[in-house]
Design a protein around this motif. Sequence first.
Motif, short mmCIF file in Angstrom:
data_model
loop_
_atom_site.label_atom_id
_atom_site.label_comp_id
_atom_site.label_asym_id
_atom_site.label_seq_id
_atom_site.Cartn_x
_atom_site.Cartn_y
_atom_site.Cartn_z
N UNK A 1 1.18 -1.29 -0.16
CA UNK A 1 0.18 -0.02 0.40
C UNK A 1 1.26 1.36 -0.13
N UNK A 2 1.98 1.37 0.87
CA UNK A 2 2.36 2.28 1.15
C UNK A 2 3.48 2.64 -0.25
N UNK A 3 3.86 1.48 -0.73
CA UNK A 3 4.52 1.82 -1.97
C UNK A 3 4.04 2.17 -3.36
N UNK A 4 2.74 2.06 -3.46
CA UNK A 4 1.68 2.02 -4.96
C UNK A 4 1.76 4.17 -3.99
N UNK A 5 1.13 4.36 -2.60
CA UNK A 5 1.11 5.68 -2.57
C UNK A 5 2.03 7.03 -3.18
N UNK A 6 2.86 5.68 -2.46
CA UNK A 6 4.02 6.76 -2.87
C UNK A 6 4.93 7.13 -3.98
N UNK A 7 4.38 6.18 -4.88
CA UNK A 7 4.85 5.98 -6.66
C UNK A 7 5.71 5.72 -7.15
N UNK A 8 6.32 4.75 -5.93
CA UNK A 8 7.78 2.91 -5.75
C UNK A 8 7.12 2.13 -6.32
N UNK A 9 6.17 2.05 -6.96
CA UNK A 9 5.71 1.24 -8.31
C UNK A 9 4.37 1.18 -8.35
N UNK A 10 3.99 0.68 -9.88
CA UNK A 10 2.63 0.90 -9.70
C UNK A 10 2.76 -0.71 -10.51
N UNK A 11 1.08 -1.40 -9.32
CA UNK A 11 0.77 -2.51 -9.71
C UNK A 11 -0.70 -3.47 -10.46
N UNK A 12 -0.21 -4.52 -11.07
CA UNK A 12 -1.49 -4.70 -11.88
C UNK A 12 -1.72 -5.87 -10.88
N UNK A 13 -2.80 -5.88 -10.19
CA UNK A 13 -3.36 -7.71 -10.10
C UNK A 13 -3.63 -8.10 -11.32
N UNK A 14 -3.37 -9.58 -11.25
CA UNK A 14 -3.96 -10.38 -12.20
C UNK A 14 -4.71 -11.28 -11.30
N UNK A 15 -5.92 -10.95 -11.78
CA UNK A 15 -6.65 -12.74 -10.46
C UNK A 15 -6.80 -13.40 -11.38
N UNK A 16 -7.22 -14.70 -10.69
CA UNK A 16 -7.24 -16.36 -11.94
C UNK A 16 -8.38 -17.05 -10.73
N UNK A 17 -8.69 -17.63 -11.79
CA UNK A 17 -10.38 -18.50 -10.87
C UNK A 17 -9.29 -20.00 -11.45
N UNK A 18 -8.52 -20.31 -11.74
CA UNK A 18 -7.81 -22.06 -11.85
C UNK A 18 -7.95 -22.94 -10.79
N UNK A 19 -8.50 -22.51 -9.63
CA UNK A 19 -8.20 -22.95 -8.25
C UNK A 19 -9.89 -23.86 -8.48
#
Length: 240
Positions: free
Chosen positions: A103-121
């Motif tokens: 959370x801190x890294x995203x808010x600080x602009x230290x990384x852009x995050x793409x969460x790639x959710x799956x349903x293989x389970x």
Amino acid sequence: MSSTVKSPNQKSNGFLWAVIAVVVIAAVVIGYIIISGQSKSKVEFEGQVEPVAMSQQIDDEAFKLTAEDSAKTDDKTPKVEIYEDFLCPHCAELAVADKDQLKDAIEAGDMDVAIRTMSFMDRGNEDGQSHHILAAVYAVGESGDAELYWNYRQYLLEHQQDIYQQWGDEELADLAEQMGAGDDVVSNIRDGKFTDEARQFGKDNEDRLRATDDGVSSPRIFVDGEEIQLSSDWVEKVRR
């Protein structure tokens, strides 16, 4: 003076009405218990919705999270992809371990995050719980409410053991409602509006991993296209 002796078999109106009253009261009580049991939700969100300073959108089969202040990011900001499944135990462990740092890294602009959710389970069951959870999260993501998305995703992963094989669309909708989601988001979850979109969303992300040497598994993290080794402090190692 005369008196009348009643037959033991003679019916008493008073007694009959008393029996009817008891039956009616019992029916009301039983009905109340049944209705209360049906209406009582399994969801009891007693925590606080954590405020966030990030933006969220669905793009390129991912829930993309960036700093709310776009000036904090530039071309050198690490691009992170996180592959996860809401029923994957190791994904839940990672979500607990990296929650604050991510959370801190995203808010600080230290990384852009793409969460790639799956349903293989769900092991090929397109009506499985993982698919339903992804459809609910997709409905949340469609709203563009970053605060709701962050807290909703985090709760589902952190409470995975309580939710597993227990929650369906009703409970998922109840959680969103208790977290302050709008009526349209809640009804979209309850009605499974984005089931088809979520199914394709998960499949597309699985196909991305299927082309790699290790195939479909989670959690997996890529930074600027290169996979990194998982660790509890991975965020600190990657953020700029």
